[in-house]
Design an enzyme around this catalytic site. Structure first.
Site, PDB file in Angstrom:
ATOM      1  N   SER B  58       0.423  -1.278  -0.301  1.00  0.00           N
ATOM      2  CA  SER B  58      -0.057  -0.001  -0.485  1.00  0.00           C
ATOM      3  C   SER B  58       0.954   0.987   0.122  1.00  0.00           C
ATOM      4  CB  SER B  58      -0.788   0.157   1.234  1.00  0.00           C
ATOM      5  OG  SER B  58      -2.006  -0.858   1.163  1.00  0.00           O
ATOM      6  N   HIS B  60       0.595   3.036  -2.692  1.00  0.00           N
ATOM      7  CA  HIS B  60       1.007   4.159  -3.707  1.00  0.00           C
ATOM      8  C   HIS B  60      -0.582   4.320  -4.635  1.00  0.00           C
ATOM      9  CE1 HIS B  60       5.144   2.675  -3.549  1.00  0.00           C
ATOM     10  NE2 HIS B  60       4.552   0.890  -3.903  1.00  0.00           N
ATOM     11  N   HIS B 222       9.986   3.540  -3.693  1.00  0.00           N
ATOM     12  CA  HIS B 222      10.119   3.126  -1.903  1.00  0.00           C
ATOM     13  C   HIS B 222      10.788   4.319  -1.520  1.00  0.00           C
ATOM     14  CE1 HIS B 222       8.247  -0.408  -3.894  1.00  0.00           C
ATOM     15  NE2 HIS B 222       7.167  -0.257  -2.668  1.00  0.00           N
TER      16      HIS B 222
END
Lengths: 214, 335
Positions: B58, B60, B222
């Site tokens: 999660s 994104h 990330h």
């Protein structure tokens, strides 16, 4: 001192593993923060705590308790650590199925099976800067100690030393696997979080087994 | 820990709480399943249609769940922030999407996703479901071309889902869907630039640091480090800096037709995405590359990271037809 360890309740051993991870939650996240997301301790503690709620107050064989730990990690946290540790503990659990007494040969087989389950899903090698850098030397050193007919206790201590050396070796390694591998040379100079949590677990396992000898 | 200015209840439950909101707001797109981390399109499974599954960490949004919809993804496995879904979640998504014609699991190249999908595929096979996979690796900054198998999957995944979903809806069989989704990602190249970091709520402090006035070229979704950190450039130069490694691979020669997808990373004002797009469009025109279709917006984000990603997919007749097909999902509506 006996060369056979009697395990009346497998929950005791797994409880010790849970406690060592949960009490090092912030430390593990801090190490991970240097070259990762900084959530290693958070995720590990989350998974191990799930296991705590599943086994608390129960009477289980070591195999059953380890299977609960494996399920808690695989189904509770996902990511990379869920499947990696999940597979290791599945390997341990399968190997000691039905056993309430462990010889050093049993522990050797258990450790080896965890390593082999891990290798089924991960191509990680020693030197990649990951938990394998702790696990493989620990498992190999224990097997070697058994082969050299060291006592059970000696073999456990040899394993603890190898795990610590393995963990420390990751400091000078360049990460070749996982998210930190994107850093290249910049991943040098800090411990790997997975190798550190693995060292905590292997060391705790050795201490918990040794405590049951007395 | 510093108090975060965030619209949350509990930093440890942001994923759970967000899922509730998505389902409550868009019941026409999302149906819950027995697995709390798996959502599906309400009319799925559809007998005889290849099921399309994806999943990922999660943070994104709208990826990954936002591409569940008509003619796109059928079921999605939802992970913790920046962390792969569990093998069990992938497995249950595969079960939810299976209409008897097999399941195409189209996901991105990350260690955790690879392991969890691998275990799920094995368990699905044991349950009698055929699953085949395509692993997206469109990020040119994450490894050189001769180590393409190491490259991360980034926003190009959206084009892979678009093409794969349209193919499944058009009646392609499993091997056909897999082949065309593979072609889509093979024809795709992406790169990102990061201008500021992001904070995982449960961690509570920035994931990494980018100094004011600097930008990280090739940053990952990330915050994985990129190719280099350079002084901040105007949009015009930023577009050149990002197109250079994409174009140098020789895929997008003069005369080729492409889809361009420009995505913000979460904190980028939409206006700036269009300032950036204008520069990309201009450079591509100069190079003789024809933009058949463009997408500009927050398609694949990284929490509140400031920055932009650029993805390009080279088209042939088949890809063009599938890209142009109608789609209705939260992240993409067309036709």
């Amino acid at each position: 001192m006996s060369e056979v360890i009697v395990i009346k309740n497998g929950v005791d051993i797994v409880d010790d593993l849970i406690n060592v991870i949960v009490s090092n939650r912030d430390y593990l996240s801090e190490i991970d923060g240097a070259i990762g997301d900084g959530d290693h301790g958070i995720n590990m503690a989350k998974g191990f705590n799930i296991c705590k709620t599943r086994i608390d107050g129960k009477q289980l064989t070591l195999s059953e308790a380890l299977a609960e730990l494996s399920d808690s990690l695989m189904e509770g946290i996902g990511g990379s650590m869920g499947p990696l540790y999940g597979c290791i503990f599945t390997g341990w659990s399968d190997s000691v199925q039905g056993k309430t007494e462990l010889t050093k040969e049993d522990v050797q087989a258990m450790l080896a099976n965890g390593m082999s389950e891990l290798q089924d899903i991960s191509p990680a090698q020693k030197g990649d800067k990951c938990l394998v850098d702790t696990l493989f030397p620990a498992v190999e050193s224990f097997a070697q100690a058994v082969k050299e007919e060291k006592t059970f206790k000696e073999a456990l201590n040899i394993m603890k030393d190898a795990a610590a050396k393995g963990r420390d070796s990751t400091k000078d390694l360049v990460a070749k696997i996982g998210r930190a591998s994107r850093l290249g040379e910049r991943s040098k100079g800090v411990l790997d979080a997975g190798a550190t949590s693995c060292c905590l677990l292997v060391t705790q396992l050795a201490d918990s087994l040794e405590a049951k000898m007395n | 820990m510093m108090k975060l200015n965030r619209i949350i209840n509990d930093p440890n439950l942001v994923v759970e709480d967000a899922i509730e909101g998505y389902v409550a707001a868009h019941p026409e797109l999302f149906a819950k399943t027995d697995h709390e981390r798996v959502l599906k399109y309400p009319s799925i499974p559809q007998q005889g249609k290849v099921g399309i599954v994806t999943g990922g960490g999660s943070g994104h949004e709208p990826a990954f769940l936002g591409y569940v919809g008509k003619n796109m993804v059928d079921a999605v496995a939802i992970g913790e922030i920046f962390s792969s879904p569990t093998a069990g979640a992938f497995l249950d998504a595969m079960k939810a999407a299976d209409g008897g014609a097999g399941v195409a699991c189209l996901y991105g190249n990350y260690a955790g996703d690879n392991m969890n999908v691998k275990m799920a595929v094995k368990k699905a096979a044991a349950a009698g479901i055929t699953v085949k996979t395509v692993v997206a690796n469109d990020d040119v900054a994450s490894a050189p071309i001769d180590e393409k198998e190491k490259r991360r999957g980034v926003a190009g995944e959206i084009l892979m889902w678009k093409v794969g979903g349209a193919a499944a809806a058009a009646g392609y069989d499993l091997d056909g869907v897999i082949a065309v989704a593979q072609k889509a990602i093979d024809n795709c190249r992406s790169i990102g630039v990061g201008l500021s970091s992001c904070i995982i709520p449960a961690v509570g402090h920035p994931n990494f640091n980018i100094d004011n006035g600097m930008m990280e070229v090739g940053i990952g979704h990330h915050g994985e480090p990129g190719i280099n950190v350079v002084p901040l450039q105007p949009a015009k130069e930023m577009a050149e800096t990002m197109l250079e490694p994409i174009l140098k691979e020789g895929l997008f020669e003069s005369g080729s037709e492409v889809v361009v997808l420009v995505s913000g990373l979460g904190a980028t004002p939409t206006m700036e995405l269009y300032i950036y797009y204008a520069e990309v469009d201009r450079i591509l025109k100069e190079k003789g590359v024809k933009v058949h279709r463009s997408y500009v917006g927050n398609y694949f984000t990284s929490l509140e990271m400031m920055g932009v990603t650029l993805s390009m997919m080279k088209l042939d007749d088949e890809l063009k037809k599938l890209v142009d097909a109608p789609v209705h999902s939260l992240g993409m509506v067309q036709g």
